[in-house]
Enzyme design. Structure first.
Site, PDB file in Angstrom:
ATOM      1  N   ASP A  25       0.850  -1.190   0.000  1.00 57.75           N
ATOM      2  CA  ASP A  25       0.000   0.000   0.000  1.00 57.75           C
ATOM      3  C   ASP A  25       0.888   1.244   0.000  1.00 57.75           C
ATOM      4  O   ASP A  25       1.544   1.537   0.996  1.00 57.75           O
ATOM      5  CB  ASP A  25      -0.900   0.007   1.241  1.00 57.75           C
ATOM      6  CG  ASP A  25      -1.845   1.200   1.242  1.00 57.75           C
ATOM      7  OD1 ASP A  25      -2.971   1.053   0.732  1.00 57.75           O
ATOM      8  OD2 ASP A  25      -1.449   2.281   1.736  1.00 57.75           O
ATOM      9  N   HIS A  45      -7.486   9.672  -2.005  1.00 54.92           N
ATOM     10  CA  HIS A  45      -6.787   9.629  -0.713  1.00 54.92           C
ATOM     11  C   HIS A  45      -7.614  10.264   0.411  1.00 54.92           C
ATOM     12  O   HIS A  45      -7.684   9.720   1.513  1.00 54.92           O
ATOM     13  CB  HIS A  45      -5.430  10.334  -0.852  1.00 54.92           C
ATOM     14  CG  HIS A  45      -4.386   9.851   0.102  1.00 54.92           C
ATOM     15  ND1 HIS A  45      -3.060   9.729  -0.235  1.00 54.92           N
ATOM     16  CD2 HIS A  45      -4.471   9.463   1.397  1.00 54.92           C
ATOM     17  CE1 HIS A  45      -2.387   9.292   0.819  1.00 54.92           C
ATOM     18  NE2 HIS A  45      -3.216   9.121   1.816  1.00 54.92           N
ATOM     19  N   LYS A  61      -2.561   5.903  -4.519  1.00 59.87           N
ATOM     20  CA  LYS A  61      -3.671   6.822  -4.206  1.00 59.87           C
ATOM     21  C   LYS A  61      -3.508   8.154  -4.922  1.00 59.87           C
ATOM     22  O   LYS A  61      -2.385   8.648  -5.084  1.00 59.87           O
ATOM     23  CB  LYS A  61      -3.749   7.074  -2.693  1.00 59.87           C
ATOM     24  CG  LYS A  61      -3.665   5.799  -1.850  1.00 59.87           C
ATOM     25  CD  LYS A  61      -3.896   6.036  -0.367  1.00 59.87           C
ATOM     26  CE  LYS A  61      -3.566   4.789   0.446  1.00 59.87           C
ATOM     27  NZ  LYS A  61      -2.149   4.644   0.796  1.00 59.87           N
TER      28      LYS A  61
HETATM   29  N1  LIG Z   1      -5.137   6.594   3.633  1.00 60.07           N
HETATM   30  C1  LIG Z   1      -4.519   7.313   4.532  1.00 60.07           C
HETATM   31  O1  LIG Z   1      -4.841   8.488   4.765  1.00 60.07           O
HETATM   32  C2  LIG Z   1      -3.387   6.695   5.301  1.00 60.07           C
HETATM   33  C3  LIG Z   1      -2.855   7.360   6.417  1.00 60.07           C
HETATM   34  C4  LIG Z   1      -1.825   6.745   7.117  1.00 60.07           C
HETATM   35  C5  LIG Z   1      -1.355   5.488   6.719  1.00 60.07           C
HETATM   36  N2  LIG Z   1      -1.885   4.871   5.615  1.00 60.07           N
HETATM   37  C6  LIG Z   1      -1.414   3.533   5.169  1.00 60.07           C
HETATM   38  O2  LIG Z   1      -1.504   2.615   6.266  1.00 60.07           O
HETATM   39  C7  LIG Z   1      -0.227   2.037   6.498  1.00 60.07           C
HETATM   40  C8  LIG Z   1      -0.054   1.680   7.944  1.00 60.07           C
HETATM   41  O3  LIG Z   1      -0.230   2.835   8.789  1.00 60.07           O
HETATM   42  P1  LIG Z   1       0.969   3.672   9.424  1.00 60.07           P
HETATM   43  O4  LIG Z   1       2.239   3.374   8.696  1.00 60.07           O
HETATM   44  O5  LIG Z   1       0.562   5.084   9.462  1.00 60.07           O
HETATM   45  O6  LIG Z   1       1.054   3.185  10.911  1.00 60.07           O
HETATM   46  P2  LIG Z   1       1.167   1.778  11.684  1.00 60.07           P
HETATM   47  O7  LIG Z   1       1.399   0.674  10.717  1.00 60.07           O
HETATM   48  O8  LIG Z   1       0.034   1.722  12.626  1.00 60.07           O
HETATM   49  O9  LIG Z   1       2.436   2.015  12.600  1.00 60.07           O
HETATM   50  C9  LIG Z   1       3.734   2.127  12.099  1.00 60.07           C
HETATM   51  C10 LIG Z   1       4.636   2.365  13.326  1.00 60.07           C
HETATM   52  O10 LIG Z   1       4.615   1.207  14.162  1.00 60.07           O
HETATM   53  C11 LIG Z   1       5.940   0.719  14.338  1.00 60.07           C
HETATM   54  N3  LIG Z   1       5.860  -0.742  14.329  1.00 60.07           N
HETATM   55  C12 LIG Z   1       5.625  -1.546  13.266  1.00 60.07           C
HETATM   56  N4  LIG Z   1       5.615  -2.823  13.633  1.00 60.07           N
HETATM   57  C13 LIG Z   1       5.851  -2.853  14.963  1.00 60.07           C
HETATM   58  C14 LIG Z   1       5.984  -3.887  15.906  1.00 60.07           C
HETATM   59  N5  LIG Z   1       5.861  -5.170  15.550  1.00 60.07           N
HETATM   60  N6  LIG Z   1       6.247  -3.559  17.211  1.00 60.07           N
HETATM   61  C15 LIG Z   1       6.372  -2.265  17.571  1.00 60.07           C
HETATM   62  N7  LIG Z   1       6.259  -1.225  16.720  1.00 60.07           N
HETATM   63  C16 LIG Z   1       5.998  -1.524  15.423  1.00 60.07           C
HETATM   64  C17 LIG Z   1       6.743   1.271  13.202  1.00 60.07           C
HETATM   65  O11 LIG Z   1       8.093   1.458  13.571  1.00 60.07           O
HETATM   66  P3  LIG Z   1       9.379   1.137  12.617  1.00 60.07           P
HETATM   67  O12 LIG Z   1       9.000   1.449  11.196  1.00 60.07           O
HETATM   68  O13 LIG Z   1      10.418   2.058  13.160  1.00 60.07           O
HETATM   69  O14 LIG Z   1       9.704  -0.314  12.814  1.00 60.07           O
HETATM   70  C18 LIG Z   1       6.065   2.621  12.982  1.00 60.07           C
HETATM   71  O15 LIG Z   1       6.555   3.577  13.927  1.00 60.07           O
HETATM   72  C19 LIG Z   1       0.727   3.139   6.013  1.00 60.07           C
HETATM   73  O16 LIG Z   1       2.066   2.733   5.902  1.00 60.07           O
HETATM   74  C20 LIG Z   1       0.053   3.531   4.733  1.00 60.07           C
HETATM   75  O17 LIG Z   1       0.297   2.567   3.720  1.00 60.07           O
HETATM   76  C21 LIG Z   1      -2.888   5.475   4.911  1.00 60.07           C
END
Ligand SMILES: NC(=O)c1ccc[n+]([C@@H]2O[C@H](COP(=O)([O-])OP(=O)(O)OC[C@H]3O[C@@H](n4cnc5c(N)ncnc54)[C@H](OP(=O)(O)O)[C@@H]3O)[C@@H](O)[C@H]2O)c1
Length: 276
Positions: free
Chosen positions: A45, A108, A75
């Site tokens: 994604d 988005h 997106k």
């Molecule tokens: N449509 C939208 O508006 C929107 C907004 C936000 C995100 N997204 C999508 O959703 C995806 C996921 O959301 P997100 O990246 O915002 O947040 P997330 O996946 O909830 O959290 C990522 C954070 O968690 C940490 N993490 C990952 N695995 C872990 C584990 N096993 N133990 C402890 N900490 C862990 C990562 O650290 P490290 O990387 O330092 O390991 C990073 O700081 C995004 O990457 C993106 O593709 C979409």
């Protein structure tokens, strides 16, 4: 380990689990996606605004994995919702990715204050019909925005990608998506590093099942029927997050996780988000 696949309302399938790349820098993107693909992830994604589509494409090419075995989402960014700009945006995304089509293309954010998202949805329908994307969907839409695009076009989005994690579980919007035949995708599924994984209720369930807080949180999403793609640049976490298909939470453990919902949004409110 086998990742479940879900069928979308257009008949296409989506892996229920994947890899998110928000905030993955250009220094890290190729190695991170490579690690994820080697661990077994087949769904990525990304988004134009993440600035890392080219690295995603490079990692995909270098992996040698057949295109048909991969599911790639990108997106449409907020500054490109008008018809001419939307077409340029998807073409530029495909060029950066090095792909002739994506599997899923999303609006988005609705940005209702600008009044362009229904027109953007009409553009996405055309892109789907032309084969630039297999499926189309939306992100950060609430019930009003879903109603508006469906009323205007009779085309129901295949997915709605929204902020979801245990303290912000959005049960009403998830149920509304489901009532329309829309699959819900979670963004920020682990709470985006804001301390969600230290919640005592999550830590307690993790201790009960002998897994990490991240693993039980991801398992909770999967058992709710949500599509989920955690982000990490840390190789051992990329592997840890994938290792969730050999255990289940009990009904009581699911209920304990459900009870953590505090309606606590961590990211932007779609009604107030004006960034372009
Ligand atoms: N449509 C939208 O508006 C929107 C907004 C936000 C995100 N997204 C999508 O959703 C995806 C996921 O959301 P997100 O990246 O915002 O947040 P997330 O996946 O909830 O959290 C990522 C954070 O968690 C940490 N993490 C990952 N695995 C872990 C584990 N096993 N133990 C402890 N900490 C862990 C990562 O650290 P490290 O990387 O330092 O390991 C990073 O700081 C995004 O990457 C993106 O593709 C979409």
């Amino acid at each position: 380990m086998n990742v479940p696949h879900l069928t979308l309302n257009d008949g296409h399938e989506i892996p229920q689990f994947g890899f998110g790349v928000f905030k993955v820098s250009n220094d890290d993107i190729v190695a991170s996606v490579r690690t994820a693909l080697e661990a077994g992830y087949r769904h990525i994604d990304t988004a134009a605004v993440y600035g890392n589509e080219a690295g995603v494409g490079q990692a995909i090419r270098e992996s040698g994995i057949p295109r048909e075995d991969l599911f790639v989402t990108t997106k449409l960014w907020n500054d490109s919702q008008t018809p001419g700009k939307a077409r340029a945006a998807i073409e530029e995304s495909l060029t950066r990715l090095g792909l002739d089509h994506v599997d899923l293309y999303l609006i988005h954010w609705p940005q209702p204050m600008f009044g362009e998202y229904v027109g953007a949805w009409e553009s996405l329908i055309a892109f789907r019909d032309e084969g630039l994307t297999t499926s189309i969907g939306v992100s950060n839409f609430n019930a009003d925005h879903l109603d508006a695009v469906i009323a205007a076009t009779d085309v129901v989005p295949a997915v709605n990608q929204i902020e979801l994690h245990p303290t912000f579980a959005q049960p009403d919007l998830v149920a509304y998506d489901e009532s329309l035949g829309i699959r819900t995708e979670a963004w920020g599924p682990l709470g985006q590093g804001r301390g969600e994984l230290d919640e005592p209720g999550i830590v307690a369930v993790a201790a009960e099942v002998g897994r990490t807080p991240a693993q039980v949180t991801l398992r909770w999403h999967i058992q709710r029927g949500i599509i989920v793609f955690p982000k990490s640049v840390t190789p051992h976490r990329i592997e840890e997050n994938f290792a969730i298909f050999d255990f289940e939470l009990t009904d009581a453990q699911m209920a304990a996780m459900d009870a953590l919902d505090a309606g606590r949004r961590g990211g932007a409110d779609p009604l107030a988000f004006t960034a372009r």
